[in-house]
Scaffold this active site. Sequence first.
Site, PDB file in Angstrom:
ATOM      1  N   ASP A  95       1.098  -1.692  -0.047  1.00 34.28           N
ATOM      2  CA  ASP A  95      -0.091  -0.133   0.290  1.00 34.28           C
ATOM      3  C   ASP A  95       0.946   1.268   0.231  1.00 34.28           C
ATOM      4  O   ASP A  95       1.811   1.410   1.247  1.00 34.28           O
ATOM      5  CB  ASP A  95      -0.873   0.124   1.331  1.00 34.28           C
ATOM      6  CG  ASP A  95      -1.711   0.990   1.428  1.00 34.28           C
ATOM      7  OD1 ASP A  95      -1.653   2.484   0.511  1.00 34.28           O
ATOM      8  OD2 ASP A  95      -3.048   0.612   1.666  1.00 34.28           O
ATOM      9  N   LYS A 149       1.801  11.113 -16.059  1.00 36.24           N
ATOM     10  CA  LYS A 149       0.800  11.948 -15.916  1.00 36.24           C
ATOM     11  C   LYS A 149      -0.638  11.731 -15.448  1.00 36.24           C
ATOM     12  O   LYS A 149      -0.785  10.083 -14.673  1.00 36.24           O
ATOM     13  CB  LYS A 149       0.229  12.960 -17.008  1.00 36.24           C
ATOM     14  CG  LYS A 149      -0.748  11.943 -18.073  1.00 36.24           C
ATOM     15  CD  LYS A 149      -1.291  12.841 -19.119  1.00 36.24           C
ATOM     16  CE  LYS A 149      -2.550  12.354 -19.618  1.00 36.24           C
ATOM     17  NZ  LYS A 149      -3.362  13.242 -20.432  1.00 36.24           N
ATOM     18  N   HIS A 179       3.451   9.726 -23.136  1.00 37.40           N
ATOM     19  CA  HIS A 179       3.722   8.484 -23.850  1.00 37.40           C
ATOM     20  C   HIS A 179       3.714   9.195 -26.158  1.00 37.40           C
ATOM     21  O   HIS A 179       4.201   8.259 -26.543  1.00 37.40           O
ATOM     22  CB  HIS A 179       2.625   7.502 -23.691  1.00 37.40           C
ATOM     23  CG  HIS A 179       0.819   8.319 -24.230  1.00 37.40           C
ATOM     24  ND1 HIS A 179       0.573   8.860 -23.169  1.00 37.40           N
ATOM     25  CD2 HIS A 179       0.733   7.458 -25.575  1.00 37.40           C
ATOM     26  CE1 HIS A 179      -1.097   8.455 -24.283  1.00 37.40           C
ATOM     27  NE2 HIS A 179      -0.506   8.107 -25.546  1.00 37.40           N
ATOM     28  N   LYS A 183       5.973   7.662 -29.992  1.00 38.29           N
ATOM     29  CA  LYS A 183       5.326   6.936 -31.037  1.00 38.29           C
ATOM     30  C   LYS A 183       6.472   7.438 -31.808  1.00 38.29           C
ATOM     31  O   LYS A 183       6.642   8.294 -31.885  1.00 38.29           O
ATOM     32  CB  LYS A 183       3.907   7.913 -30.973  1.00 38.29           C
ATOM     33  CG  LYS A 183       2.913   7.365 -30.423  1.00 38.29           C
ATOM     34  CD  LYS A 183       1.344   8.113 -30.347  1.00 38.29           C
ATOM     35  CE  LYS A 183      -0.226   8.264 -29.445  1.00 38.29           C
ATOM     36  NZ  LYS A 183       0.183   6.659 -29.622  1.00 38.29           N
ATOM     37  N   GLU A 217     -11.292  12.181 -30.715  1.00 34.70           N
ATOM     38  CA  GLU A 217     -11.466  10.386 -30.259  1.00 34.70           C
ATOM     39  C   GLU A 217     -12.965  10.550 -30.387  1.00 34.70           C
ATOM     40  O   GLU A 217     -13.548  11.405 -30.712  1.00 34.70           O
ATOM     41  CB  GLU A 217     -10.397  10.690 -28.841  1.00 34.70           C
ATOM     42  CG  GLU A 217      -9.918  10.918 -28.498  1.00 34.70           C
ATOM     43  CD  GLU A 217      -9.549  10.913 -26.827  1.00 34.70           C
ATOM     44  OE1 GLU A 217      -9.200  10.274 -25.606  1.00 34.70           O
ATOM     45  OE2 GLU A 217     -10.174  11.785 -26.032  1.00 34.70           O
ATOM     46  N   ASP A 236      -6.778  17.755 -19.714  1.00 39.46           N
ATOM     47  CA  ASP A 236      -6.698  16.143 -20.281  1.00 39.46           C
ATOM     48  C   ASP A 236      -5.596  15.913 -21.520  1.00 39.46           C
ATOM     49  O   ASP A 236      -4.544  15.010 -21.970  1.00 39.46           O
ATOM     50  CB  ASP A 236      -7.399  15.423 -20.872  1.00 39.46           C
ATOM     51  CG  ASP A 236      -7.315  13.977 -20.944  1.00 39.46           C
ATOM     52  OD1 ASP A 236      -6.584  13.374 -20.340  1.00 39.46           O
ATOM     53  OD2 ASP A 236      -8.057  13.172 -21.593  1.00 39.46           O
ATOM     54  N   HIS A 241       0.417  16.750 -24.870  1.00 41.52           N
ATOM     55  CA  HIS A 241       0.269  15.214 -25.718  1.00 41.52           C
ATOM     56  C   HIS A 241       0.353  16.811 -26.558  1.00 41.52           C
ATOM     57  O   HIS A 241       1.034  16.539 -27.689  1.00 41.52           O
ATOM     58  CB  HIS A 241      -0.928  14.476 -26.039  1.00 41.52           C
ATOM     59  CG  HIS A 241      -0.988  13.459 -25.156  1.00 41.52           C
ATOM     60  ND1 HIS A 241       0.052  13.416 -24.799  1.00 41.52           N
ATOM     61  CD2 HIS A 241      -2.155  13.000 -24.709  1.00 41.52           C
ATOM     62  CE1 HIS A 241       0.115  12.180 -23.876  1.00 41.52           C
ATOM     63  NE2 HIS A 241      -1.432  12.555 -24.079  1.00 41.52           N
ATOM     64  N   LYS A 335     -14.100  14.449 -27.865  1.00 40.43           N
ATOM     65  CA  LYS A 335     -14.496  13.144 -27.521  1.00 40.43           C
ATOM     66  C   LYS A 335     -15.588  12.729 -27.993  1.00 40.43           C
ATOM     67  O   LYS A 335     -16.612  14.191 -28.191  1.00 40.43           O
ATOM     68  CB  LYS A 335     -14.642  12.963 -25.916  1.00 40.43           C
ATOM     69  CG  LYS A 335     -13.763  12.725 -25.048  1.00 40.43           C
ATOM     70  CD  LYS A 335     -13.651  12.256 -23.579  1.00 40.43           C
ATOM     71  CE  LYS A 335     -12.300  11.302 -23.046  1.00 40.43           C
ATOM     72  NZ  LYS A 335     -11.535  11.134 -23.470  1.00 40.43           N
TER      73      LYS A 335
END
Length: 486
Positions: A95, A149, A179, A183, A217, A236, A241, A335
């Site tokens: 924990d 993040k 991330h 790529k 997305e 976000d 990004h 989104k």
Amino acid sequence: MPGGSDKPTKATTLILFGATGDLAARMLLPSLYGLHRDGLLPEALKIVATSRSAHDDASFRDHAREALGAHVPEAFYETGSAATFLERVSYVTLDATDAAGYQRLADAVQGGGEIAIFLSTAPSLFKPTIDNLEAVGLAGPHVRLALEKPLGSDLASSCAINDAVAKAFPEERTFRIDHYLGKETVQNLLALRFANLLFEPVWSSAHIDHVQITVAETVGLEGRADYYDGAGALRDMVQNHMLQLLALVAMEPPASFDATAVRDEKVKVLRSLRPMRAEDSVIGQFTAGAVGGKPVPAYAEELGKPSGIETFVALKAHVDNWRWAGVPFYLRTGKRLPQRRTEIAIQFRALPHSMFASGGAKAAPNRLIIAIQPEENITLELMAKQPGLDRGGIRLREVELDIEKADAFADVRRRIAYERLLLDLIEGDPTLFVRRDEVEAQWQWVDQIRAAWEQAGATPRPYAAGNWGPSAAIALIERDGRSWND
């Protein structure tokens, strides 16, 4: 380190926090398996997985084997390679808030050598985890730390996290993950710009009309309701990004491909971003609609309560320096859009004069499109003569020169972005990780945007799921005589 003379020591132990979580199952364990199968992991490397879940070594290996079976492509999965990979893996139940448990973790990595820690936990656990790691000797000159993040929700909270990290881990041993930088096509942007003389002479306001960056997305919340409703599309996607992509497009040529040179040039771009006006942005929130022919609920229905958070944002940004003066950068992300797509479109200026105009031939401006996902390819749109015999002149037609990575590199396996990042963490190369001053420059710009929205009383405009955001996002670019690359 690429471009440098000092080779960092490779890690002999990788500690994986959050090892039973979704990220580990989908990305981290398959990535480590891929590196192992290809012989890229140090032979002596051992992996110590940890989380709150009650496992011993055997039961966690069973769990990891199931994750590999579910998320590694069948053609790449080998039972023998999986077995030898799992022999590297041990498990410690821990924990993150229980200081007493960290000694068990320290005991599991006895033997000296360089240690790499991958911290995939909630940001609220960063400080207690780092304090406890330091208390049992899992910090200092032989340990490097990778952080997932989100690194804060604004500049102040980000600085607090970075301050807590810096007490135990100096900047050169802190690896902040975005991330997208792992790529292949994002890295190929650097190769395209700086390994080809063709582009650099025209990579400026003299020849480029505008730049578009789209991260679209089709999904909704996907189990991230608590995080996303506190973050929204700006925090976000844009803060990390999209600003990283913008920086790679706009940066000056680094002196060398090493961590300091590359990140110095990115920071210059981020610090050159013009403060945003509310009228140069559009925010939206999706309502009920259909994506891919399937009906989906509104954001508030999916969330289970009303919300004022944005699920779509479009921005008109400017980089105020000599190279990019007057060139708008249009950013949009959201989104429940019609398709999943991440791309950069470089729109060149129109010809100042066309020698073919008298024959009725129209020359469209050239355009370079760098597709990042789901496909990875680079397309250069050029004008060519249309075949045939034509009275009165030459007919032109737009044609595409494609570099389809799937075709051009058919003999090379398409890797998960985390493979590159995990390997660089293990080998101690921070080039593709984000430096503290980058993070803080990004947050400073994003905080200013949110302040402008609050001052203007901006609220998200509705858009039906399956559309490209609110109609105002179309107006944002079309009032400049341009259009989105749809």
